[in-house]
Scaffold this motif. Structure first.
Motif, PDB file in Angstrom:
ATOM      1  N   THR A 679     -32.558 -17.275  24.017  1.00 64.06           N
ATOM      2  CA  THR A 679     -33.795 -16.747  23.441  1.00 64.06           C
ATOM      3  C   THR A 679     -33.534 -15.648  22.429  1.00 64.06           C
ATOM      4  O   THR A 679     -34.446 -14.947  22.027  1.00 64.06           O
ATOM      5  CB  THR A 679     -34.688 -16.188  24.558  1.00 64.06           C
ATOM      6  OG1 THR A 679     -33.919 -15.251  25.305  1.00 64.06           O
ATOM      7  CG2 THR A 679     -35.166 -17.288  25.465  1.00 64.06           C
ATOM      8  N   GLN A 680     -32.285 -15.470  22.068  1.00 61.86           N
ATOM      9  CA  GLN A 680     -31.966 -14.421  21.101  1.00 61.86           C
ATOM     10  C   GLN A 680     -31.037 -14.984  20.051  1.00 61.86           C
ATOM     11  O   GLN A 680     -30.163 -15.798  20.350  1.00 61.86           O
ATOM     12  CB  GLN A 680     -31.290 -13.263  21.839  1.00 61.86           C
ATOM     13  CG  GLN A 680     -30.781 -12.193  20.903  1.00 61.86           C
ATOM     14  CD  GLN A 680     -30.464 -10.910  21.649  1.00 61.86           C
ATOM     15  OE1 GLN A 680     -31.116 -10.560  22.629  1.00 61.86           O
ATOM     16  NE2 GLN A 680     -29.464 -10.200  21.175  1.00 61.86           N
ATOM     17  N   MET A 682     -27.969 -15.502  17.735  1.00 59.21           N
ATOM     18  CA  MET A 682     -26.561 -15.319  18.077  1.00 59.21           C
ATOM     19  C   MET A 682     -25.717 -15.487  16.810  1.00 59.21           C
ATOM     20  O   MET A 682     -26.008 -16.344  15.979  1.00 59.21           O
ATOM     21  CB  MET A 682     -26.112 -16.385  19.092  1.00 59.21           C
ATOM     22  CG  MET A 682     -26.798 -16.331  20.447  1.00 59.21           C
ATOM     23  SD  MET A 682     -26.050 -15.078  21.499  1.00 59.21           S
ATOM     24  CE  MET A 682     -27.218 -15.120  22.893  1.00 59.21           C
TER      25      MET A 682
ATOM     26  N   THR B 360     -29.135 -11.013  27.583  1.00 56.32           N
ATOM     27  CA  THR B 360     -29.267 -10.560  26.197  1.00 56.32           C
ATOM     28  C   THR B 360     -30.181  -9.344  26.096  1.00 56.32           C
ATOM     29  O   THR B 360     -30.988  -9.074  26.987  1.00 56.32           O
ATOM     30  CB  THR B 360     -29.845 -11.670  25.296  1.00 56.32           C
ATOM     31  OG1 THR B 360     -31.211 -11.904  25.672  1.00 56.32           O
ATOM     32  CG2 THR B 360     -29.055 -12.962  25.427  1.00 56.32           C
ATOM     33  N   ARG B 361     -30.040  -8.643  24.991  1.00 54.03           N
ATOM     34  CA  ARG B 361     -30.890  -7.478  24.735  1.00 54.03           C
ATOM     35  C   ARG B 361     -32.365  -7.878  24.778  1.00 54.03           C
ATOM     36  O   ARG B 361     -33.202  -7.197  25.369  1.00 54.03           O
ATOM     37  CB  ARG B 361     -30.531  -6.911  23.345  1.00 54.03           C
ATOM     38  CG  ARG B 361     -31.411  -5.780  22.936  1.00 54.03           C
ATOM     39  CD  ARG B 361     -31.140  -5.327  21.506  1.00 54.03           C
ATOM     40  NE  ARG B 361     -32.204  -4.407  21.091  1.00 54.03           N
ATOM     41  CZ  ARG B 361     -32.319  -3.897  19.891  1.00 54.03           C
ATOM     42  NH1 ARG B 361     -31.431  -4.181  18.964  1.00 54.03           N
ATOM     43  NH2 ARG B 361     -33.310  -3.081  19.607  1.00 54.03           N
ATOM     44  N   GLN B 362     -32.643  -8.999  24.128  1.00 56.49           N
ATOM     45  CA  GLN B 362     -34.018  -9.482  24.037  1.00 56.49           C
ATOM     46  C   GLN B 362     -34.607  -9.749  25.425  1.00 56.49           C
ATOM     47  O   GLN B 362     -35.701  -9.291  25.744  1.00 56.49           O
ATOM     48  CB  GLN B 362     -33.979 -10.803  23.244  1.00 56.49           C
ATOM     49  CG  GLN B 362     -35.284 -11.271  22.716  1.00 56.49           C
ATOM     50  CD  GLN B 362     -35.694 -10.499  21.480  1.00 56.49           C
ATOM     51  OE1 GLN B 362     -34.841 -10.042  20.729  1.00 56.49           O
ATOM     52  NE2 GLN B 362     -36.992 -10.324  21.307  1.00 56.49           N
ATOM     53  N   ASP B 363     -33.873 -10.494  26.232  1.00 55.61           N
ATOM     54  CA  ASP B 363     -34.349 -10.843  27.573  1.00 55.61           C
ATOM     55  C   ASP B 363     -34.550  -9.594  28.413  1.00 55.61           C
ATOM     56  O   ASP B 363     -35.556  -9.447  29.116  1.00 55.61           O
ATOM     57  CB  ASP B 363     -33.335 -11.748  28.291  1.00 55.61           C
ATOM     58  CG  ASP B 363     -33.199 -13.127  27.643  1.00 55.61           C
ATOM     59  OD1 ASP B 363     -34.116 -13.513  26.894  1.00 55.61           O
ATOM     60  OD2 ASP B 363     -32.191 -13.795  27.899  1.00 55.61           O
TER      61      ASP B 363
END
Lengths: 713, 713
Positions: A679-680, A682, B360-363
């Motif tokens: 979801t991010q 990369m 991840t940062r987003q998650d």
């Protein structure tokens, strides 16, 4: 008259390769006035084919009253004519079963209600559901044949040789699904299997397998007087070896019955139609090998594809295509290829039973592109567009809109764009239909392992086959893809698996391996082959009889899982211990002349060894079963392979394990697919060797997306 | 001297509300020279607290040789002094168990290896794992007390009243986890439970529950001569009512044992330290109610939080926080609040056991913001930063780096930014610590249902409690959030659940409901309350004895699931049938004076009715159990509630079900959180009523993100 053919590489139209690109439009749901619009929108998206179920129950609501009334919703003839007019090939799916969230799976009410004897039963002889039918029950076959005799002439008018566009006929639907998914077992209907009948199917099957009742009794630990008295093992979770053997026999008998059923349908169809490809859709990738017997019986006119859903409701494990899901899809497509088919997804999600969690444009497009990267040659969107269920025929909803790209009121939804994008990509890259995936590692798998989950729970064998399958896709494959390897998957039952002596062959193994395979592996090593076998050394053959040909050749001992969980694993000369997230296997025996390679650092127990065999051959046993969780595992695999002389050459290198890079080549060009299934956004560096030298690129892939890069060759 | 207190609304420092914002730094892994740097980075990210396990096995490697050697990795004293110097409050987690992927869960080797009698056992008396300990075994308690007597004085030097910053002490770790997760049951160690002993714990428990052996025999269908002869039910999957009753008793006994264990630890701690808050971390949200007995015993000094992981490896169901996950987190936090605690996540994922799938940062940031929207008042990142495991103490890895925000070589990873962002948000919005969620619906739940999965398989009751929990979070809650409702969750065992007569009370129910609750619901209706009960009407009390007080008052009959799957559900005067993805319940009895409300359109069977009671009271029984899949379900809920006089007022309206909008208010302002937990950007219109009038805004939320909007009040 156009002619469609196929081989493992591609579909061909008059000999010219093409991608099969299709969408499902159930004519019986879409209002007649909207047929043309929907078909045209499908064609506009780049499709060359349309698919539709033809529900028996819809056309024969009362027994004996089959109707295809012109100018009505039942006008199949009119629909097929229209398909030809719009210029789409057609997949007809006349059942008998449709599923499709139809009441009784599309079977007629009268059939399911008035003939309870045709129902599949559990091993206690109890039927578990009115529309889970015993496929070979004589009454069911009698009725179904009449349905085929009614519907086939309508279809036949529209086949290619008659100037129409019907090119494919699907026989039944996701066979086995309504048995295995509903009660977790197979069909034991006593009349169908001919239990206790001298010429019954089951006694006959056993006789052809064992020849003498003594052999069977010896194998089962029983004392049946003859084949007609043999009871099947009444368990889905065998707890002893004897039970497992009986269960395994029933499993193979089931596959034979399913093949006989498909062959029967094929013959009924063949009485009218001989110019269509007969297809079937396996319910999930893991079910593909259930149809090996069917493929053998039906021969070249048969084409198996698979159904790949990632989200059919909020109770599913994820909402979008994850790497773990896509790794399974890869394996499914490789199995189809191994079985002789161009990898095709006959139900590729373009909507969902409900509208939440949503099938988004992003997810859908990413899923399709990832499938293409891995070698998909055909897909049929399920569904492209729907509408109201025929009265009293829906099982989940009145309006079967299915959140499809075109809604049931002709709305064009945002994810229609994804279909267009994929369609455009396929159109602009027709040459990729013949492209090959560049591979590096070689993994040989046994389809028998995949399809035999007969010891779901470990009954002392050390490893259930469900666990082995998990190791294959979450362990080996995720390690490979995260390490930017692109493994070639080989069928361990074919000689080609043993042709290459210079590249190590990776063989995931349980305690069970066919005798012939064990012998072939020995021969392979004798000739100088390199073998990495993990996590177990086999000790039984395909009949679950003792067989240690391979182990004896190597001089190895029994391999068993460690008794404590979360052990560490250390390799000689490798570096720090490896993150596990799995389990270790130990052995008490270091073969003569072999070297200790791996161990548990706390107990020092032997968990891997390496051994040189004849003519430069070498074998490594690695007692390690992991889920991929860390780059250390990739380095370990690399290290172990290097000890087998592997040159370490990768088709592509990518320094970010979250980006999976796959290279496909034709004669003139290479296309690199880089997928980000998170979801991010990369980033990473990909590099590959081209004739023009080594090329490296910094890339950034948005969340849930597949980037493609072009290279001339 | 600072003082920390708490209530259900917030944490308070000297009476001033604040967010508890903490990160785990295991001092025994982080090289001593790096302690200050890591602590400072944690503080820089906005944290006000640091947490650490203190592994017993690390400090007492040989029995009797406890060491906290200064200037070594074991210098707990030095670490705690440094924490105070840097200015962080401290959570000490001295076990006895740590888990933390330490060998033997952090217990000493000598304890687990030399004293096998302390191991928890399955119901056959067999131990299943060397580090799954029977908490109340006398030898374990004897050894553990010595450990507490050794470690508590070190901690005590650093508590708030002694000028230090240790403010919290965690007693043990995720109690019950190493029993339930390893073999799927509880501890049956015969010595601990005092089986067949007159004054044994289990006989004593039964005696206090049944008073006479005749009552027990009557309830169990047994003929034990006295309490000391009672055998526990040897099953985790009862198949009869009698078995279920015995299983349920053992479940409650287990909770009592766990409470006794926690109380014992609290007393040992209390011998040294009286100025710390004693905390415990429930292993998952669904385990929170396991600690009701503990909360009662320990009283006001006790604070329960929960651990909320969404990804600890590739074998987990998803890689990122999904709506389905976050809905469970909401429920977990509501249960903590109902139990008297400020909702706190004592292990909030900031890394993972492996490095893939990535956190991840987003998650991470999205997960934290979603939790804040739903009412989180404190969190502890697990882990903030790690390092190499003490020699031979790691169970998964040598270097316990954990992909943490600060790596084991002091690397600052991208997701450190997420911690900074959240830290900044909490700092800039300190007033939100006291904010309340604006609510509209009222759902009363029974914590007893959540914690009693004693009939995992339905044994003829019609509904397992696991299924009921699924209905709660995937059905009711997802329907609510997708419909932009924000339900208030009430504890059905408290009088406040029945205070509001004008707003309908939604009560999810199985066949089981405590007698007192049934009576309270009757009283509620008699006073004019409005009740929506679904999908079953209770027919048993909390002891699984027949009890139909509510049903008798309403005049209803037995409710049972339909025998066929995927039925449709139609409501009078509502419109088309509702998508189901669930199951329907039917009844043969329409109560006198009640009106048919819902039915299966195919069989016309009665599946819902409405009935007016006294004083304007009204009840609706809705025999429907669904997973959320479609807006039609939201409209159905709205419709049903409107028939109970609900005014339909929502705190916020949002027209996109994929965007969940939550409003939090203080005295001076409102903050709207809009979360998008999918992989694609989502847009919609949100509107809310403010004192200045109705305000509507078009918004677009990026994939996996939470947007916040400010409104003055």
């Amino acid at each position: 008259m156009p002619k469609i053919t196929f081989d493992t590489d591609s579909y061909y139209l008059d000999g010219k390769p093409f991608f099969f690109y299709s969408g499902e439009i159930p004519y019986f749901r879409v209002p007649r006035k909207d047929w043309r619009f929907r078909l045209q929108k499908l064609k506009d998206a780049g499709a060359n084919c349309v698919s539709t179920y033809i529900p028996w129950g819809f056309h024969e609501p009362e027994e004996g009253s089959v109707s295809f009334e012109p100018d009505s919703q039942k006008d199949l003839d009119g629909f097929l004519a229209l398909c030809a007019e719009v210029g789409l090939f057609v997949v007809c799916r006349p059942g008998p079963h449709c599923y499709s969230e139809l009441r009784f799976e599309g079977l007629p009410d009268w059939l399911c209600e008035n003939y309870p004897q045709i129902r599949a039963t559990d091993f206690d002889g109890k039927s578990f559901r009115s529309s889970s039918v015993s496929y070979l029950h004589p009454i069911f076959l009698e009725k179904a044949k009449k349905w085929f005799d009614a519907v086939m002439p309508v279809i036949q008018k529209h086949t290619l040789s008659n100037g129409g566009t019907v090119a494919f006929i699907q026989l039944d639907n996701e066979i086995g699904g309504t048995h295995e998914w509903i009660w977790g077992g197979y069909d034991y209907n006593p009349e169908t299997i001919g239990l206790f009948e001298e010429n019954g199917r089951y006694p006959h099957f056993l006789k052809s397998r064992y020849h003498s009742i003594e052999a069977l009794n010896d194998h089962y630990g029983t004392d049946f007087p003859d084949f007609a008295h043999v009871e099947y093992g009444k368990t889905n979770n065998p707890s002893t070896l004897y039970e497992a053997r009986r269960y395994e026999d029933y499993l193979h008998f089931t596959f034979e019955m399913e093949a006989e059923y498909l062959e029967t349908l094929a013959n009924w169809c063949g009485a009218y139609i001989n110019d269509c490809i007969l297809i079937h859709n396996s319910g999930t990738g893991i079910m593909n090998p259930h149809f090996q017997e069917a493929a053998r019986r039906l021969g070249k006119k048969f084409l198996l594809g698979s159904d790949h859903y990632y989200n059919l409701g909020s109770h599913w494990p994820q909402n979008n295509p994850t790497p773990q899901f896509v790794s399974q899809c890869f394996l499914s497509m490789e199995m189809l290829r191994m079985m002789g088919f161009p990898p095709s997804i006959f139900e590729f999600p373009a909507g969902s039973i409900g509208s939440w969690p949503p099938i988004t444009r992003q997810d859908l497009q990413c899923d399709a592109m990832a499938h293409l990267a891995f070698g998909m040659k055909g897909l049929n969107y399920y569904i492209f567009s729907g509408g109201p269920n025929p009265e009293k025929m829906g099982s989940t909803v009145i309006d079967y809109d299915y959140s499809a790209p075109i809604g049931s009121k002709n709305q064009i939804r945002p994810h229609y764009k994804a279909l267009e994008e994929v369609g455009r990509y396929l159109e602009e890259n027709r040459d990729l239909a013949l492209s090959k995936r560049a591979t590096d590692l070689k993994i040989a798998i046994d389809l028998e392992h995949v399809r035999s989950d007969y010891y779901k729970q470990d009954i002392g064998f050390g490893l259930g086959h469900k666990e082995l399958y998990q190791f294959l896709h979450l362990g080996l494959l995720c390690t490979a893809f995260c390490g930017s390897y692109s493994p070639e998957i080989l069928d361990i039952h074919t000689p080609s698996a043993f042709m290459n002596l210079s590249t190590p062959l990776i063989v995931p193994s349980s305690a069970v391996m066919a005798k012939s395979v064990q012998q072939n592996l020995v021969n392979f090593l004798k000739k100088g082959g390199k073998l990495l076998i993990l996590p177990m050394l086999p000790e039984m053959d395909e009949f679950l009889s003792p067989c240690t040909i391979l182990r004896d050749y190597l001089g190895g001992g029994k391999t068993r899982p460690f008794s404590y969980d979360m052990p560490l694993f250390e390799l000689e000369q490798f570096g720090p211990a490896i993150k596990s997230q799995g389990k270790l296997y130990e052995t008490a025996v270091l073969p003569d002349g072999a070297k200790r390679l791996g161990f548990d650092p706390i107990t020092s127990k032997l968990a891997a060894w390496e051994e040189e065999t004849e003519n430069g051959g070498k074998a490594i046993w690695l007692g390690f079963h992991w889920n991929y969780c860390d780059e250390g595992q990739t380095r370990m695999l690399e290290f172990v392979l290097s000890r087998l002389g592997y040159d370490g050459h990768k088709a592509v290198e990518c320094d970010n394990p979250n980006l999976w890079a796959i290279l496909r080549t034709t004669k003139s060009r290479a296309v690199l697919y880089v997928m980000n299934l998170f979801t991010q956004e990369m980033s990473g560096t990909v590099s590959l060797n081209l004739s023009t030298g080594r090329e490296a690129k910094e890339i950034t892939v948005p969340a849930m997306d597949v980037l493609t890069l072009e290279f001339p060759l």
